[in-house]
Write a protein that holds these residues in place. Structure first.
Motif, mmCIF file in Angstrom:
data_model
loop_
_atom_site.group_PDB
_atom_site.id
_atom_site.type_symbol
_atom_site.label_atom_id
_atom_site.label_comp_id
_atom_site.label_asym_id
_atom_site.label_seq_id
_atom_site.Cartn_x
_atom_site.Cartn_y
_atom_site.Cartn_z
ATOM 1 N N LEU A 56 28.560 43.248 32.402
ATOM 2 C CA LEU A 56 28.013 42.074 33.081
ATOM 3 C C LEU A 56 29.098 41.306 33.840
ATOM 4 C CD1 LEU A 56 25.429 40.685 30.521
ATOM 5 C CD2 LEU A 56 25.000 41.865 32.671
ATOM 6 N N ILE A 57 30.290 41.225 33.273
ATOM 7 C CA ILE A 57 31.390 40.546 33.968
ATOM 8 C C ILE A 57 31.770 41.315 35.226
ATOM 9 C CG2 ILE A 57 33.838 39.967 33.779
ATOM 10 C CD1 ILE A 57 33.262 39.278 30.833
ATOM 11 N N PHE A 58 31.893 42.627 35.121
ATOM 12 C CA PHE A 58 32.221 43.431 36.299
ATOM 13 C C PHE A 58 31.106 43.365 37.339
ATOM 14 C CE2 PHE A 58 35.655 45.407 33.999
ATOM 15 C CZ PHE A 58 36.534 45.730 35.012
ATOM 16 N N LEU A 59 29.861 43.340 36.885
ATOM 17 C CA LEU A 59 28.753 43.281 37.823
ATOM 18 C C LEU A 59 28.742 41.960 38.587
ATOM 19 C CD1 LEU A 59 26.306 44.953 38.730
ATOM 20 C CD2 LEU A 59 24.964 43.678 37.080
ATOM 21 N N GLY A 60 29.061 40.864 37.908
ATOM 22 C CA GLY A 60 29.158 39.576 38.595
ATOM 23 C C GLY A 60 30.254 39.578 39.637
ATOM 24 N N GLY A 61 31.409 40.138 39.299
ATOM 25 C CA GLY A 61 32.488 40.250 40.280
ATOM 26 C C GLY A 61 32.131 41.163 41.430
ATOM 27 N N MET A 62 31.409 42.230 41.144
ATOM 28 C CA MET A 62 31.011 43.153 42.198
ATOM 29 C C MET A 62 29.986 42.514 43.138
ATOM 30 S SD MET A 62 32.733 45.849 42.045
ATOM 31 C CE MET A 62 31.801 46.758 43.224
ATOM 32 N N LEU A 63 29.135 41.651 42.628
ATOM 33 C CA LEU A 63 28.187 40.963 43.505
ATOM 34 C C LEU A 63 28.913 40.047 44.482
ATOM 35 C CD1 LEU A 63 25.289 40.060 41.063
ATOM 36 C CD2 LEU A 63 25.207 41.624 42.987
ATOM 37 N N VAL A 64 29.930 39.352 43.987
ATOM 38 C CA VAL A 64 30.715 38.494 44.879
ATOM 39 C C VAL A 64 31.430 39.332 45.931
ATOM 40 C CG1 VAL A 64 32.681 36.915 44.969
ATOM 41 C CG2 VAL A 64 30.976 36.671 43.161
ATOM 42 N N LEU A 65 32.037 40.449 45.516
ATOM 43 C CA LEU A 65 32.713 41.329 46.474
ATOM 44 C C LEU A 65 31.727 41.946 47.459
ATOM 45 C CD1 LEU A 65 35.352 43.195 44.299
ATOM 46 C CD2 LEU A 65 35.758 41.565 46.124
ATOM 47 N N PHE A 66 30.547 42.306 46.992
ATOM 48 C CA PHE A 66 29.553 42.908 47.870
ATOM 49 C C PHE A 66 29.111 41.921 48.952
ATOM 50 C CE2 PHE A 66 25.081 43.772 48.880
ATOM 51 C CZ PHE A 66 25.211 45.044 49.404
ATOM 52 N N ILE A 67 28.877 40.687 48.571
ATOM 53 C CA ILE A 67 28.475 39.678 49.559
ATOM 54 C C ILE A 67 29.591 39.441 50.567
ATOM 55 C CG2 ILE A 67 27.915 37.234 49.819
ATOM 56 C CD1 ILE A 67 26.395 37.472 47.162
ATOM 57 N N TYR A 68 30.825 39.382 50.092
ATOM 58 C CA TYR A 68 31.952 39.147 50.984
ATOM 59 C C TYR A 68 32.151 40.304 51.959
ATOM 60 C CZ TYR A 68 36.719 38.275 52.504
ATOM 61 O OH TYR A 68 37.832 38.082 53.248
#
Length: 174
Positions: A56-68
């Motif tokens: 879940l922590i990695f997925l949250g970081g990946m969502l931020v990176l994906f949007i960026y």
């Protein structure tokens, strides 16, 4: 056997990661590798709570990176390399054959009754999981758990209050 397969999948995705060029493909490869690492850590600890939180922590970081990344590189074309696909299939096949040669017990596991083996594994996992989760919420460590819950609640409230409601995104939409 499963751990050897996960090790080989992690190594394969690491090799693929170095050959990717497109940022979205890099993110997808990183997400797949995170899933494999979480599965491996769950199998090692015999409790999937830690791996679930890690995912879940990695997925949250990946969502931020994906949007960026999608806001910066939205018009780049994404194409799949045939050489990279064949190379990764060759490495996966090689690792599978190597793990079958190394792990002699895998042959006996396939010959054993799968239902009986799953019942035996389920009983051993249940007793170990219940003991480890009881330790988390009992007397000495329950204060740490309550402290972490309060810390997360205060952090959530502070982040909501800090964000500007009427400010838009950094990139201006035209």
């Amino acid at each position: 056997m499963i751990q050897l397969m996960l090790y080989s999948l992690i190594i394969t995705t690491s090799i693929i990661f170095f050959n990717m060029i497109h940022p979205l493909a890099l993110g997808l490869t990183l997400l797949i590798q995170t899933i494999f690492v979480c599965l491996l850590s769950g199998l090692m600890t015999k409790s999937f709570w830690y791996s679930y939180i890690l995912f879940l922590i990695f997925l949250g970081g990946m969502l931020v990176l994906f949007i960026y990344v999608t806001s910066l590189a939205s018009n780049e074309m994404f194409n799949l390399s045939i050489k990279l696909t064949l190379f990764s299939m060759f490495i996966l096949f090689f690792m599978f054959i190597l793990s079958m040669i190394i792990d002699k017990t895998s042959i006996t596991l396939f010959l054993m009754n799968n239902e009986m083996q799953s019942i035996i594994e389920m009983n051993s996992y249940f007793t170990e999981n219940s003991l480890s989760l009881n330790k988390l919420y009992n007397f000495p460590t329950n204060f740490v758990t309550i402290l972490l819950m309060n810390y997360l609640l205060i952090t959530l409230i502070v982040v909501v209050k800090i964000t500007k409601l009427f400010k838009g995104p950094i990139r201006m939409m035209s």
